[in-house]
Design a protein around this motif. Structure first.
Motif, PDB file in Angstrom:
ATOM      1  N   LEU A 142       0.854  -1.180   0.000  1.00  0.00           N
ATOM      2  CA  LEU A 142       0.000   0.000   0.000  1.00  0.00           C
ATOM      3  C   LEU A 142       0.892   1.233   0.000  1.00  0.00           C
ATOM      4  O   LEU A 142       1.383   1.637   1.039  1.00  0.00           O
ATOM      5  CB  LEU A 142      -0.860  -0.049   1.267  1.00  0.00           C
ATOM      6  N   PRO A 149      -6.124   7.255   5.486  1.00  0.00           N
ATOM      7  CA  PRO A 149      -6.889   6.174   6.120  1.00  0.00           C
ATOM      8  C   PRO A 149      -7.796   5.460   5.121  1.00  0.00           C
ATOM      9  O   PRO A 149      -7.969   4.249   5.189  1.00  0.00           O
ATOM     10  CB  PRO A 149      -7.696   6.898   7.184  1.00  0.00           C
ATOM     11  N   GLU A 150      -8.381   6.223   4.203  1.00  0.00           N
ATOM     12  CA  GLU A 150      -9.217   5.576   3.193  1.00  0.00           C
ATOM     13  C   GLU A 150      -8.392   4.577   2.403  1.00  0.00           C
ATOM     14  O   GLU A 150      -8.881   3.517   2.018  1.00  0.00           O
ATOM     15  CB  GLU A 150      -9.790   6.608   2.218  1.00  0.00           C
ATOM     16  N   LEU A 153      -8.199   1.417   4.151  1.00  0.00           N
ATOM     17  CA  LEU A 153      -9.438   0.665   3.971  1.00  0.00           C
ATOM     18  C   LEU A 153      -9.446   0.019   2.590  1.00  0.00           C
ATOM     19  O   LEU A 153      -9.857  -1.136   2.428  1.00  0.00           O
ATOM     20  CB  LEU A 153     -10.654   1.586   4.121  1.00  0.00           C
ATOM     21  N   TYR A 154      -8.964   0.765   1.603  1.00  0.00           N
ATOM     22  CA  TYR A 154      -8.897   0.201   0.260  1.00  0.00           C
ATOM     23  C   TYR A 154      -7.963  -1.008   0.254  1.00  0.00           C
ATOM     24  O   TYR A 154      -8.264  -2.036  -0.355  1.00  0.00           O
ATOM     25  CB  TYR A 154      -8.400   1.272  -0.710  1.00  0.00           C
ATOM     26  N   GLY A 155      -6.835  -0.880   0.950  1.00  0.00           N
ATOM     27  CA  GLY A 155      -5.903  -2.012   1.031  1.00  0.00           C
ATOM     28  C   GLY A 155      -6.558  -3.207   1.700  1.00  0.00           C
ATOM     29  O   GLY A 155      -6.362  -4.352   1.276  1.00  0.00           O
ATOM     30  N   MET A 157      -9.708  -3.893   1.644  1.00  0.00           N
ATOM     31  CA  MET A 157     -10.653  -4.493   0.703  1.00  0.00           C
ATOM     32  C   MET A 157      -9.922  -5.276  -0.370  1.00  0.00           C
ATOM     33  O   MET A 157     -10.389  -6.314  -0.839  1.00  0.00           O
ATOM     34  CB  MET A 157     -11.515  -3.393   0.076  1.00  0.00           C
ATOM     35  N   GLU A 158      -8.752  -4.771  -0.728  1.00  0.00           N
ATOM     36  CA  GLU A 158      -7.922  -5.503  -1.690  1.00  0.00           C
ATOM     37  C   GLU A 158      -7.549  -6.870  -1.109  1.00  0.00           C
ATOM     38  O   GLU A 158      -7.587  -7.893  -1.791  1.00  0.00           O
ATOM     39  CB  GLU A 158      -6.666  -4.669  -1.971  1.00  0.00           C
TER      40      GLU A 158
ATOM     41  N   TYR E  36     -16.653   4.831   3.925  1.00  0.00           N
ATOM     42  CA  TYR E  36     -15.739   5.125   2.836  1.00  0.00           C
ATOM     43  C   TYR E  36     -16.091   4.613   1.435  1.00  0.00           C
ATOM     44  O   TYR E  36     -16.303   5.439   0.552  1.00  0.00           O
ATOM     45  CB  TYR E  36     -14.301   4.752   3.204  1.00  0.00           C
ATOM     46  N   PHE E 126      -5.744   7.917  -4.577  1.00  0.00           N
ATOM     47  CA  PHE E 126      -5.011   7.209  -3.521  1.00  0.00           C
ATOM     48  C   PHE E 126      -5.331   5.734  -3.486  1.00  0.00           C
ATOM     49  O   PHE E 126      -4.784   4.996  -2.682  1.00  0.00           O
ATOM     50  CB  PHE E 126      -5.303   7.849  -2.160  1.00  0.00           C
ATOM     51  N   ILE E 128      -4.457   2.943  -4.565  1.00  0.00           N
ATOM     52  CA  ILE E 128      -3.421   2.181  -5.231  1.00  0.00           C
ATOM     53  C   ILE E 128      -2.949   1.129  -4.249  1.00  0.00           C
ATOM     54  O   ILE E 128      -2.542   1.447  -3.141  1.00  0.00           O
ATOM     55  CB  ILE E 128      -2.231   3.082  -5.610  1.00  0.00           C
ATOM     56  N   ALA E 129      -3.062  -0.113  -4.626  1.00  0.00           N
ATOM     57  CA  ALA E 129      -2.554  -1.177  -3.764  1.00  0.00           C
ATOM     58  C   ALA E 129      -2.314  -2.367  -4.663  1.00  0.00           C
ATOM     59  O   ALA E 129      -3.060  -2.589  -5.619  1.00  0.00           O
ATOM     60  CB  ALA E 129      -3.552  -1.539  -2.675  1.00  0.00           C
TER      61      ALA E 129
END
Lengths: 251, 194, 385, 385, 206
Positions: A142, A149-150, A153-155, A157-158, E36, E126, E128-129
């Motif tokens: 990440l 912080p979002e 959260l995205y990480g 969900m990934e 979110y 943002f 990106i992962a």
């Protein structure tokens, strides 16, 4: 965004899977994956700046609890996810690997922030490890310094998407005799021994930092020290040396 | 607050035998062994410099330096900057820990980074790096290891742990071992054009 | 109304009647026992699972956030997901751990918490086992958890665990005393050790003649509840697992289902302690209008809410202060309380209120004064311009 | 026949052993990767050795290889709660070195940002202190709720929540728009109410008082001799605030008071921070009201915004210090006339305030050591650099 | 003071927050959470995450001239640029390789400040992962390209200011060119003057 909170739609891939394996295994897989993805308990483990954003993620504005992941466990035994939040220094790296070894399977690792992925802005430091993936396998990287912080959260969900794609019979920790423990590096006279674990990570030619960006230390090579004993130069002008104009765009 | 020059004469008058030199806005103590005496004078005289704000080392290629910033909390005055020089090979400076507790960690830090040995320090160990680390990393001639190339020590360690090391990496390490070199991130020696 | 009140009793009876039509009598008797056991065995874990969710949601709300809401509607499936995950998690036994006690501890800790369910009157005629020494049984059984906790801490071979286990033992010994003593007045007034009889003794005033509405009952209730909170290691008395000090305390080295069992025991304990507190002081299933079992659950959950509320608000007490609080404050107060209850028993009318209330208030004030170390100091802060 | 004496402590057959435990580097309440080697006798601390360096990121070495402006974003990462204060100190040091004047409006903006940072820091620190005390995250979450509101302003002004990289030598990077000023004023209006709520939650709480009062007492003489600074020093009753002592920037224009504690224990350190927030609010109110119009960058430095590498201060040295929320943050910069500093040193308050940690902790309980550490207020990024 | 009142007051605070969380606004003690993935906070215009390269109209027409300034100014040195050469080996004013290592980038925005050609700006993206840091997190030139319209979308104020400045500079340049042309013509016509006027100054240097 194709994120579905409940993961209940039956998509085409699932249908073909059903055809192949029959309903019992697939349902079991689904149940198993659903259980793990919905209850990821992170370890209460912060290293540096990113840890604050990690805490912010658990706080009211972002509330990681909505995903069932707010139970930050202080003990590695009870946690499923290690968020490596912050710079891993060479002094800290053995502890991080040890913590990883102490975690119970199934375990996941998110590297949060540039520092833990590759050393980040501190990559040229003598005590900074260039990425914790040199010693342990990582599930999600990440980037960001620190990631919002979002973004965490995205990480997460990934990671959930990654878990959704796993199957019981192929996940490695249910294979006989396999336990994912990695050797813990030792402190050497100049850095860690070994510098990386070739089982997990190997240097890439294309990314050789030294060749691409130059040596880590620029002024180790300054051969003249400032002599403060001399009185300050007479104030020619109070201003420091004038700026050189930027290069001409016109050739 | 006295000017630096006045301070110099005052200290020299109060402690016979010490020589100070004016370096910009600071006082350079010619003989490091007088440091304790001067510091005690600073603390206990009417100057009242009871607060040692900062202790730090510095590397000037030909010598090492320890710089002290004194303030007075009672009189709200300061700073008085004191500097002490010592040679690179055998750097030794008396410790101020007995006088100012606040110097304890800062002197350990300067020792860790520059190798300046503070005599009389109660617990002079490395503070940031681990015990067994070689070299003084903040000195200008410190050479970092190259973290992409394994050395023979790493290969031996890995094999001892039962990790298979790929052939090319091993060959490279053996090559280095044969040449008796370490894998360094910098080319040694040559100054880079600024 | 009457059917609704007795719905569980009636349905059990119906099943047994149905079974009685074609089965011999001894089988029916066995089935009667089996149904009760089954009900408890299901109720215990399900309560525990949804208590975790309740705690997460309530504390979330207290902290202005939502809490779990993505796994199922309103996060209702969250406990199930946690359960699935816990079941499939690797079970780690640390090197050099005492394997036997490490293995047995989580099992042993659940048994007493389940056993304690046996004497709780869930509603009118709904006491699983109406023991004539019910309260004694409860106290005896619930205090055995500390042995399991100590086994866990010793078996883990971890210094933090041992610290946690030591704290747990010390805490249990100190808090058991005021807890038992705070029950004495109730037994004195009710004249029975059976939980059912105690509930029946609180009948009257339209179902609101609870012991808590008497001076001695009020004090005994507060003390009993505090000790109960301490007994099930919940905040502010959660020293054995004090997260910020000794990592996770006695269960530091437990993973997967074994850890879940500790959690389960903790939540079931808080349920039973709240249930017993409701039984002893809040009139149990007594109450107007609503069915008896609903009253019981309402009171119990209200008390559990208070426990969660404590957890969301209060910092932890230090270990020596914890002991001090038990021995120097709660203990004397319970002794005075027994005296007050005795006086209450032998006096009548307004005088009994006056006497008991003044005795208790006086001793409370005196104890506060004597334990000056536990009362906040007044501080003065200066400002420099 | 020999006579045996029996005593619980030491002599005789009952000999107790000390227990050595490692708190950290991974521990819930060491505020990062700090480690304490603690020797315990029961739960009482016999010796405590701090071990640092787990986050030694070579900030100084990297800064010595970096253009002057290039180090600015790195200073953000020193004390990652207070990037604005860190920027402030560094900018002041370089401005002293190169003799740069700062326009008045820029001074005001800097002060506004520094004081907002102080609010963020103190409120979070108190939250974390309560976490260390064992409160289940609630104070932290309340603190972070307010912090988010302030971070929104930072993000709007500087472009990042935490790592603002906002100050430049000779001024600031972006101007404050009237809307932002209005929003800051809005926050100032609501913050006192929040502080009141926060205090109701904490200040008079008996458990907090029990835990914090007379724990970790730092006498004033030791504090001065050990170069302790910031709220920790002022809690011990020493009147020393660099904003007053040095009158740097434009602080002399603002009316504010310096709160002083009397005992120097954990409670004083907690409460002095609350009082300091109130004083910060006063400064902010004045600054927002009085902020003048004008430039935000010194004319001399405008060209270097575009080409930081060409900024070469003359040979010399400078030491500048600011009253960062954690204490005196000093920057010592030596220039050799090139684009990179020759020597760059950070005098980190968290690092130096820790010198006396062992003195404060000996004789206290483990749980106290945790809160003493929490009240010292360390941030590892700055401690280890 | 009676023992316990402080605790009770504290308990009231959390209870109040519990109750108000059901009906009050986020600012006044209500639920503060922004859920979110479905709801997002309003994006701040100046928010900076990772850099991107700006192009006008079509991706061929990127503003970057491979001057290497950003690569040199970048504090952690995460930008790697190789200039493009044509067949004859003559350097072109565009990068052949423009890599930004997102695993090193510290989002400081110094590249954006230093760029004299308005070519590199900080993005708001943002999300990106990736599991593979070598393949996915080393961004190459084509991954970094974003249009001016996108820039207008994320940072309207800055974008219009920059566009206006560029247009002005462009016009100045054109005017100067026209003047030069006129001068040239005049020179030719007169066949007298010796020196043509100075070439125009670059637009972005101002």
């Amino acid at each position: 965004m194709a994120f579905s909170p409940n993961a209940s739609q039956v998509d085409d891939g699932l249908k073909s899977e059903l055809a192949k394996k029959g309903i019992v295994v697939t349902t079991l897989n689904q149940l198993y994956n659903w259980g793990r993805r919905s209850s990821i308990w992170p370890m209460q483990f912060g290293l540096a700046c990113c840890a604050i954003e990690m805490i912010a993620t658990a706080c009211a504005r972002y509330d990681i609890a909505r995903f069932g992941a707010e139970l930050f466990r202080p003990s590695p035994r009870q946690s499923d996810l290690m968020i490596v939040a912050g710079t891993v220094t060479k002094k800290m790296a053995p502890q991080v690997v040890r913590l990883y070894n102490q975690m119970a399977e199934p375990k996941y690792v998110i590297t949060m922030g540039a520092c833990s992925i590759a050393g980040g802005p501190f990559i040229d430091g003598y005590n900074v490890l260039r990425g914790i993936d040199r010693y342990i396998p990582i599930d999600v990287h990440l980037p960001g310094c620190p990631p919002r912080p979002e973004a965490l959260l995205y990480g997460l969900m990934e990671l959930q998407r990654k878990i959704d794609g796993q199957e019981i019979e192929t996940t490695e920790w249910y294979q006989k005799g396999l336990k994912r423990e990695y050797p813990i590096p030792d402190f050497g006279p100049h850095g860690l021994i070994p510098k990386f674990n070739p089982e997990v990570w190997n240097p890439r030619e294309t990314e050789n930092r030294k060749e691409r960006y130059g040596e880590p230390i620029l002024i180790g090579r300054k051969d003249k020290a400032p002599n403060l004993d001399l009185p300050p130069a007479p104030p020619r002008s109070a201003a420091p040396a004038p700026a050189a104009p930027p290069p001409e765009p016109a050739s | 607050m006295l000017s630096t020059a006045d301070l110099k004469t005052k200290i020299e008058a109060a402690i016979p035998g010490t020589t100070l030199k004016l370096v910009r806005e600071s006082l350079l103590l010619e003989n490091p062994n007088d440091l304790l005496k001067v510091a005690r004078f600073l603390k206990e005289s009417d100057l009242g410099l009871d607060y040692l704000s900062s202790v730090t080392g510095a590397d000037y290629l030909t010598y090492l330096e320890s710089v002290y910033h004194f303030y007075s909390m009672a009189q709200k005055s300061g700073p008085v900057v004191l500097r002490v020089r010592t040679d690179r090979q055998n750097p030794q400076i008396p410790s101020l820990t007995a006088l100012y507790r606040g110097a304890e960690f800062q002197e350990r830090e300067a020792y860790d980074m520059y190798g300046i040995v503070y005599e009389g320090h109660p617990d002079l160990r490395r503070v940031f790096m681990w015990e067994g680390f070689e070299g003084w990393p903040m000195r200008k001639d410190y050479q970092q290891e190259d973290s992409e190339t394994l050395e023979m020590a790493d290969v031996a360690w890995l094999e001892n742990q039962g990790v298979k090391v790929p052939e090319p990496i091993k060959a490279k390490a053996e090559e280095l071992e044969k040449q008796g070199k370490r894998a360094l991130a910098q080319k040694p020696g040559q100054p880079e054009p600024q | 109304m009457e059917t609704l009140d007795q719905i569980f009793v009636l349905s059990k009876k119906g099943i047994l009647d149905f079974l009685g039509t074609f089965l011999p009598e001894w089988v029916v008797t066995l089935a009667c026992v089996a149904i009760t056991i089954k009900a408890i065995a299901v109720l215990g874990p399900v309560t525990m699972m949804y208590l975790t969710l309740m705690e997460r949601k309530v504390i979330g709300r207290m902290q202005n956030r939502i809490g779990p809401n993505r796994v199922g509607k309103w996060g209702l499936l969250q406990p199930l997901a946690d359960g699935v995950k816990m079941l499939t998690k690797e079970d780690i036994v640390p090197h050099g751990a005492d394997a036997v006690s490490h293995f047995l501890a989580p099992i042993l800790i659940v048994i007493p918490s389940l056993l304690a369910f046996a004497v709780i009157p869930f509603g009118r005629g709904m006491t699983p086992v109406d023991l004539n020494v019910g309260v004694l049984f409860f106290i005896a059984v619930s205090s055995t958890t500390t042995i399991a906790i100590f086994m866990a801490s010793w078996g883990s071979r971890n210094k933090f665990s041992v610290l946690g286990g030591m704290r747990s033992a010390a805490q249990m010994i100190s808090y058991e005393v005021p807890m038992v003593l705070s029950v004495v007045p109730v037994i004195l007034i009710a004249g029975s050790l059976s939980t059912n009889d105690i509930v029946l003794a609180q009948a009257g005033w339209g179902g609101l003649k609870w012991f808590v509405f008497t001076p001695w009952g009020f004090f005994a209730f507060i003390i009993f509840f505090l000790c109960g909170v301490a007994e099930c290691n919940r905040s502010p008395f959660d020293l054995p697992e004090g997260e910020s000090e000794i990592v996770a305390g006695f269960h530091t080295e437990y993973s997967g289902m074994k850890f879940a069992l500790f959690y389960m025991a903790e939540f079931m304990n808080s349920f039973t302690v709240s249930g017993l507190a409701a039984t002893l002081f809040l009139g149990g299933w007594q109450g107007p209008f609503l069915p008896s079992w609903l009253w019981f659950f309402l009171k119990t959950y209200a008390l559990i809410f208070v426990m969660i509320w404590f957890r969301g608000t209060l910092p932890r007490i230090r270990v020596d202060q914890l002991m001090g609080l038990a021995w120097k404050f709660l203990m004397p107060l319970t002794l005075v309380n027994i005296l007050a209850a005795g006086l209450w028993y032998f006096t009548e009318g307004a005088a009994r209120w006056l006497i008991t209330a003044s005795i208790l208030a006086g001793s409370f004030w005196l104890l506060t004064k004597l334990n000056r170390g536990y009362t906040p100091e007044k501080r003065v802060y200066l400002f420099a311009e | 026949m020999t006579e045996k004496t029996f005593s619980l402590h030491g002599a005789g057959d009952m000999d107790t052993q000390t227990l050595e435990i490692n708190i950290g580097p991974q521990h819930p309440s060491t505020h990062g990767v700090f480690r304490m080697n603690v020797v315990l006798d029961g739960e009482t601390i016999v010796s405590l050795k701090p071990v640092m360096g787990y986050l030694h990121r070579n900030h100084e070495q990297i800064a010595e290889n970096m253009s002057y402006t290039g180090s600015m974003p790195y200073t953000d990462r020193l004390d990652y709660f207070n990037s604005m204060s860190n920027n402030f100190g560094y900018a002041m040091a370089v401005e002293k070195l190169a003799n740069i004047e700062v326009p008045e409006r820029a001074h005001y903006i800097r002060i506004i940002m520094a004081e907002l940072t102080r609010l963020v820091n103190h409120v979070s620190v108190i939250g974390f202190l309560l976490n260390d005390l064992g409160a289940f995250f609630t104070p932290v979450l309340y603190a972070f709720r307010e912090r988010e509101k302030i971070l929104d302003i930072f993000e709007e002004v500087a472009g990042a929540r935490m790592m603002c990289n906002y100050l430049r030598f000779g001024g600031v990077k972006y101007d404050l728009s009237p809307e932002v000023l209005a929003r800051i004023a809005g926050i100032l209006k609501k913050f006192p109410k929040f502080l009141e709520e926060f205090e109701t939650l904490l200040t008079k709480n008996e458990i907090l008082c029990m835990r914090c009062q007379n724990v970790g007492v730092l006498p004033a003489e030791l504090a001065v001799s050990a170069s302790v600074t910031g709220p920790m020093l002022r809690a011990s009753g020493v009147n020393y605030d660099i904003r007053k002592a040095d009158n740097y920037s434009l602080y002399e224009r603002f009316k504010f008071r310096v709160p002083l504690g009397q005992k120097g224990d954990v409670y004083d350190r907690y409460y002095v921070r609350i009082l300091e927030m109130r004083e910060s609010l006063k400064i902010l109110e004045q600054a927002v009201k009085e902020i003048p119009a004008g430039d935000i960058m010194s004319k001399k430095m405008v060209p270097f915004l575009k080409s930081p590498r060409n900024f070469k201060p003359p040979v010399g040295e400078a030491y500048a210090r600011v009253e960062a929320p954690k204490g005196e943050l000093g920057y010592y910069v030596v220039s050799d006339g090139t684009a990179q500093p020759w020597r760059y040193h950070v005098r980190a308050p968290s690092f130096i305030n820790l010198t006396i940690l062992e003195d404060l902790c000996i004789g206290q309980k483990v749980a106290d050591a945790i809160i003493i550490l929490g009240s010292v207020d360390i941030v590892l990024g700055e401690l280890d650099r | 003071m009676i023992f316990g009142t402080g605790i009770l007051q504290g308990l009231m605070v959390t209870l109040k927050n519990f109750v108000t969380s059901y009906f009050k606004a986020p600012d006044e003690g209500g639920i503060f959470t922004v859920e979110y993935p479905e709801k997002r906070l309003p994006e701040k215009e100046r928010f900076r995450n990772f850099p991107f390269l700006l192009y006008d109209k079509n991706p061929e027409n990127l503003r970057c001239v491979a001057c290497d300034i950003c690569a040199k100014e970048c504090p952690p040195k995460c930008i790697y640029i190789v200039r493009e050469f044509d067949k004859d080996g003559k350097p072109l004013k565009r990068p052949a390789v423009f890599d930004i290592d997102f695993t090193v980038c510290m989002n400081c925005g110094i590249c954006e400040e230093a760029c004299p050609f308005d070519a590199i700006y900080m993005d708001h993206e943002f999300e990106i992962a990736s599991a593979d840091r070598h393949a996915k997190l080393l961004y190459h030139r084509d991954d970094l390209l974003k249009s001016n319209e996108y820039f207008h979308k994320i940072r309207p104020t800055d974008a219009s200011a920059i566009d206006a400045r560029r247009r002005e500079a462009e016009e100045k340049k054109k005017a100067a060119e026209a003047a030069a042309l006129a001068a040239q013509k005049a020179k030719e016509a007169a066949a007298a003057q010796a020196k043509p006027p100075e070439p125009p100054k670059p637009a972005a240097g101002a």
